[in-house]
Motif scaffolding. Structure first.
Motif, PDB file in Angstrom:
ATOM      1  N   PHE A 264       0.828  -1.204   0.000  1.00  0.00           N
ATOM      2  CA  PHE A 264       0.000   0.000   0.000  1.00  0.00           C
ATOM      3  C   PHE A 264       0.865   1.257   0.000  1.00  0.00           C
ATOM      4  O   PHE A 264       0.614   2.206  -0.747  1.00  0.00           O
ATOM      5  CB  PHE A 264      -0.921   0.000   1.214  1.00  0.00           C
ATOM      6  CG  PHE A 264      -1.717   1.270   1.371  1.00  0.00           C
ATOM      7  CD1 PHE A 264      -2.690   1.614   0.448  1.00  0.00           C
ATOM      8  CD2 PHE A 264      -1.467   2.127   2.440  1.00  0.00           C
ATOM      9  CE1 PHE A 264      -3.413   2.796   0.583  1.00  0.00           C
ATOM     10  CE2 PHE A 264      -2.181   3.292   2.583  1.00  0.00           C
ATOM     11  CZ  PHE A 264      -3.162   3.641   1.653  1.00  0.00           C
ATOM     12  N   LEU A 265       1.923   1.262   0.812  1.00  0.00           N
ATOM     13  CA  LEU A 265       2.812   2.420   0.850  1.00  0.00           C
ATOM     14  C   LEU A 265       3.540   2.600  -0.478  1.00  0.00           C
ATOM     15  O   LEU A 265       3.753   3.731  -0.930  1.00  0.00           O
ATOM     16  CB  LEU A 265       3.806   2.274   1.991  1.00  0.00           C
ATOM     17  CG  LEU A 265       3.226   2.406   3.402  1.00  0.00           C
ATOM     18  CD1 LEU A 265       4.286   2.108   4.446  1.00  0.00           C
ATOM     19  CD2 LEU A 265       2.627   3.791   3.614  1.00  0.00           C
ATOM     20  N   SER A 266       3.934   1.484  -1.108  1.00  0.00           N
ATOM     21  CA  SER A 266       4.591   1.569  -2.407  1.00  0.00           C
ATOM     22  C   SER A 266       3.677   2.188  -3.456  1.00  0.00           C
ATOM     23  O   SER A 266       4.129   2.886  -4.367  1.00  0.00           O
ATOM     24  CB  SER A 266       5.041   0.175  -2.865  1.00  0.00           C
ATOM     25  OG  SER A 266       6.002  -0.354  -1.980  1.00  0.00           O
ATOM     26  N   TRP A 267       2.373   1.940  -3.330  1.00  0.00           N
ATOM     27  CA  TRP A 267       1.403   2.539  -4.245  1.00  0.00           C
ATOM     28  C   TRP A 267       1.134   3.995  -3.889  1.00  0.00           C
ATOM     29  O   TRP A 267       1.010   4.860  -4.754  1.00  0.00           O
ATOM     30  CB  TRP A 267       0.096   1.743  -4.189  1.00  0.00           C
ATOM     31  CG  TRP A 267      -1.026   2.363  -4.960  1.00  0.00           C
ATOM     32  CD1 TRP A 267      -1.304   2.211  -6.282  1.00  0.00           C
ATOM     33  CD2 TRP A 267      -2.031   3.259  -4.436  1.00  0.00           C
ATOM     34  NE1 TRP A 267      -2.415   2.943  -6.629  1.00  0.00           N
ATOM     35  CE2 TRP A 267      -2.885   3.600  -5.510  1.00  0.00           C
ATOM     36  CE3 TRP A 267      -2.290   3.787  -3.177  1.00  0.00           C
ATOM     37  CZ2 TRP A 267      -3.967   4.451  -5.351  1.00  0.00           C
ATOM     38  CZ3 TRP A 267      -3.363   4.648  -3.013  1.00  0.00           C
ATOM     39  CH2 TRP A 267      -4.193   4.974  -4.088  1.00  0.00           C
ATOM     40  N   LEU A 268       1.071   4.304  -2.585  1.00  0.00           N
ATOM     41  CA  LEU A 268       0.646   5.628  -2.131  1.00  0.00           C
ATOM     42  C   LEU A 268       1.734   6.686  -2.247  1.00  0.00           C
ATOM     43  O   LEU A 268       1.480   7.803  -2.732  1.00  0.00           O
ATOM     44  CB  LEU A 268       0.178   5.536  -0.678  1.00  0.00           C
ATOM     45  CG  LEU A 268      -0.230   6.849   0.005  1.00  0.00           C
ATOM     46  CD1 LEU A 268      -1.459   7.444  -0.685  1.00  0.00           C
ATOM     47  CD2 LEU A 268      -0.492   6.621   1.493  1.00  0.00           C
ATOM     48  N   ILE A 269       2.945   6.364  -1.804  1.00  0.00           N
ATOM     49  CA  ILE A 269       3.990   7.386  -1.671  1.00  0.00           C
ATOM     50  C   ILE A 269       4.294   8.112  -2.985  1.00  0.00           C
ATOM     51  O   ILE A 269       4.424   9.343  -3.002  1.00  0.00           O
ATOM     52  CB  ILE A 269       5.259   6.770  -1.056  1.00  0.00           C
ATOM     53  CG1 ILE A 269       4.990   6.418   0.422  1.00  0.00           C
ATOM     54  CG2 ILE A 269       6.450   7.710  -1.171  1.00  0.00           C
ATOM     55  CD1 ILE A 269       6.124   5.689   1.105  1.00  0.00           C
ATOM     56  N   PRO A 270       4.403   7.414  -4.133  1.00  0.00           N
ATOM     57  CA  PRO A 270       4.669   8.153  -5.379  1.00  0.00           C
ATOM     58  C   PRO A 270       3.563   9.123  -5.758  1.00  0.00           C
ATOM     59  O   PRO A 270       3.791  10.047  -6.560  1.00  0.00           O
ATOM     60  CB  PRO A 270       4.794   7.035  -6.428  1.00  0.00           C
ATOM     61  CG  PRO A 270       5.166   5.822  -5.648  1.00  0.00           C
ATOM     62  CD  PRO A 270       4.433   5.953  -4.354  1.00  0.00           C
ATOM     63  N   LYS A 271       2.364   8.934  -5.215  1.00  0.00           N
ATOM     64  CA  LYS A 271       1.240   9.807  -5.554  1.00  0.00           C
ATOM     65  C   LYS A 271       1.141  11.022  -4.650  1.00  0.00           C
ATOM     66  O   LYS A 271       0.328  11.924  -4.902  1.00  0.00           O
ATOM     67  CB  LYS A 271      -0.064   9.006  -5.495  1.00  0.00           C
ATOM     68  CG  LYS A 271      -0.148   7.914  -6.546  1.00  0.00           C
ATOM     69  CD  LYS A 271      -1.403   7.070  -6.383  1.00  0.00           C
ATOM     70  CE  LYS A 271      -1.584   6.115  -7.554  1.00  0.00           C
ATOM     71  NZ  LYS A 271      -0.427   5.233  -7.770  1.00  0.00           N
ATOM     72  N   LEU A 272       1.924  11.062  -3.572  1.00  0.00           N
ATOM     73  CA  LEU A 272       1.875  12.197  -2.660  1.00  0.00           C
ATOM     74  C   LEU A 272       2.603  13.388  -3.277  1.00  0.00           C
ATOM     75  O   LEU A 272       3.649  13.234  -3.903  1.00  0.00           O
ATOM     76  CB  LEU A 272       2.524  11.827  -1.326  1.00  0.00           C
ATOM     77  CG  LEU A 272       1.842  10.733  -0.524  1.00  0.00           C
ATOM     78  CD1 LEU A 272       2.654  10.424   0.735  1.00  0.00           C
ATOM     79  CD2 LEU A 272       0.422  11.119  -0.148  1.00  0.00           C
ATOM     80  N   PRO A 273       2.064  14.587  -3.095  1.00  0.00           N
ATOM     81  CA  PRO A 273       2.728  15.780  -3.654  1.00  0.00           C
ATOM     82  C   PRO A 273       4.042  16.040  -2.932  1.00  0.00           C
ATOM     83  O   PRO A 273       4.150  15.836  -1.715  1.00  0.00           O
ATOM     84  CB  PRO A 273       1.725  16.893  -3.415  1.00  0.00           C
ATOM     85  CG  PRO A 273       0.892  16.422  -2.250  1.00  0.00           C
ATOM     86  CD  PRO A 273       0.807  14.930  -2.410  1.00  0.00           C
ATOM     87  N   THR A 274       5.045  16.461  -3.676  1.00  0.00           N
ATOM     88  CA  THR A 274       6.311  16.822  -3.074  1.00  0.00           C
ATOM     89  C   THR A 274       6.206  18.215  -2.484  1.00  0.00           C
ATOM     90  O   THR A 274       5.292  18.993  -2.803  1.00  0.00           O
ATOM     91  CB  THR A 274       7.438  16.797  -4.105  1.00  0.00           C
ATOM     92  OG1 THR A 274       7.159  17.758  -5.135  1.00  0.00           O
ATOM     93  CG2 THR A 274       7.538  15.414  -4.733  1.00  0.00           C
ATOM     94  N   ARG A 275       7.165  18.565  -1.619  1.00  0.00           N
ATOM     95  CA  ARG A 275       7.116  19.884  -0.990  1.00  0.00           C
ATOM     96  C   ARG A 275       7.252  20.991  -2.014  1.00  0.00           C
ATOM     97  O   ARG A 275       6.589  22.030  -1.921  1.00  0.00           O
ATOM     98  CB  ARG A 275       8.229  19.983   0.065  1.00  0.00           C
ATOM     99  CG  ARG A 275       8.293  21.344   0.742  1.00  0.00           C
ATOM    100  CD  ARG A 275       9.292  21.369   1.882  1.00  0.00           C
ATOM    101  NE  ARG A 275       8.896  20.424   2.918  1.00  0.00           N
ATOM    102  CZ  ARG A 275       9.577  20.263   4.052  1.00  0.00           C
ATOM    103  NH1 ARG A 275      10.687  20.952   4.259  1.00  0.00           N
ATOM    104  NH2 ARG A 275       9.180  19.382   4.952  1.00  0.00           N
ATOM    105  N   SER A 276       8.105  20.803  -3.020  1.00  0.00           N
ATOM    106  CA  SER A 276       8.299  21.854  -4.019  1.00  0.00           C
ATOM    107  C   SER A 276       7.033  22.095  -4.840  1.00  0.00           C
ATOM    108  O   SER A 276       6.660  23.220  -5.115  1.00  0.00           O
ATOM    109  CB  SER A 276       9.457  21.495  -4.956  1.00  0.00           C
ATOM    110  OG  SER A 276       9.216  20.225  -5.578  1.00  0.00           O
ATOM    111  N   SER A 277       6.347  20.981  -5.210  1.00  0.00           N
ATOM    112  CA  SER A 277       5.128  21.127  -6.000  1.00  0.00           C
ATOM    113  C   SER A 277       4.009  21.716  -5.165  1.00  0.00           C
ATOM    114  O   SER A 277       3.174  22.459  -5.648  1.00  0.00           O
ATOM    115  CB  SER A 277       4.694  19.787  -6.592  1.00  0.00           C
ATOM    116  OG  SER A 277       4.403  18.856  -5.556  1.00  0.00           O
ATOM    117  N   SER A 278       4.006  21.412  -3.845  1.00  0.00           N
ATOM    118  CA  SER A 278       2.969  21.957  -2.967  1.00  0.00           C
ATOM    119  C   SER A 278       3.162  23.451  -2.785  1.00  0.00           C
ATOM    120  O   SER A 278       2.205  24.220  -2.756  1.00  0.00           O
ATOM    121  CB  SER A 278       3.008  21.245  -1.604  1.00  0.00           C
ATOM    122  OG  SER A 278       2.746  19.884  -1.760  1.00  0.00           O
TER     123      SER A 278
END
Length: 227
Positions: A210-224
């Motif tokens: 689940f984490l392997s699926w979720l983490i790449p989809k989280l926004p990075t700090r720079s993009s946020s």
């Protein structure tokens, strides 16, 4: 000590009914509610739950013991959606994936089995607890729990991220899936091959997957910050 598991299999809730003098021990944060006739004692643990994580990553761990002074109910729930299984130990030993330990009779001997923990220490974060003695033990899962009887099989291979618990009578070895290239490209990591006799309990979902699926989809700090 009576118990009831409700709202299963997706959002299981455990209710333990304690008579005066009975006690149940649980992972910190597992309590949902308790009656006024139940006292709580919190202790820091050394060799109990997550001791290896604590040693390696600096995490602290506490356990809560609930003792009935007048009798009453205590409710527990795991952090992830899934089921709860009751195992009644009668002088037996089972090995439990540390994240699947929910609660158990306070008289049970619960400790980290360092040999098994070293074997599983391969990047998937699976640490084994050795639980022995007499009394009820409650384990939780991410997803549904399935019991596999090894007596009906010559061997059984399962991804380590799906292991909930297994009986001491089961022999196991841990290995990677194929070579390094296949490990990197298949999305699989370590598997556990069980032989012998006894029962293995599996969970239908894996936290690591689940984490392997979720983490790449989280926004990075720079993009946020740019939005």
């Amino acid at each position: 000590m009576d118990h009831e598991v409700t709202s299963r299999p997706s959002f299981a809730l455990l209710t333990v009914s304690l008579d005066r003098g009975e006690a149940v021990r649980a992972e910190a944060g597992a309590m949902v509610s308790h009656d006024p006739g139940v006292d709580i004692e919190t202790n820091a643990t050394g060799g109990f739950l997550k001791s290896l994580r604590r040693a390696v990553g600096g995490e602290s761990f506490f356990q809560n013991t609930f003792t009935a002074t007048e009798g009453g109910d205590v409710q527990f729930a795991p952090p992830l959606p899934g089921d709860i299984e009751h195992l009644e130990l009668r002088g037996e030993t089972v090995y439990v994936q540390s994240g699947s330990y929910l609660a158990g009779d306070a008289n049970l001997d619960v400790d980290t089995d360092f040999g098994g923990a070293r074997t599983f220490l391969g990047g998937e974060g699976l640490f084994l607890l050795r639980v022995a003695g007499d009394g009820p033990l409650f384990v939780s899962s991410y997803g549904a729990i399935e019991a596999i009887d090894l007596d009906d099989r010559d061997s059984f291979v399962v991804d380590t991220g799906h292991v909930v618990a297994f009986e001491e009578t089961a022999d196991f070895t841990v290995r990677r899936v194929g070579g390094l290239r296949s490990t990197l490209t298949s999305g699989e990591g370590l598997v556990c091959e069980f032989t012998g006799s006894g029962t293995v309990w599996l969970q239908s979902r894996s936290q690591d997957a689940f984490l392997s699926w979720l983490i790449p989809k989280l926004p990075t700090r720079s993009s946020s910050s740019s939005t």
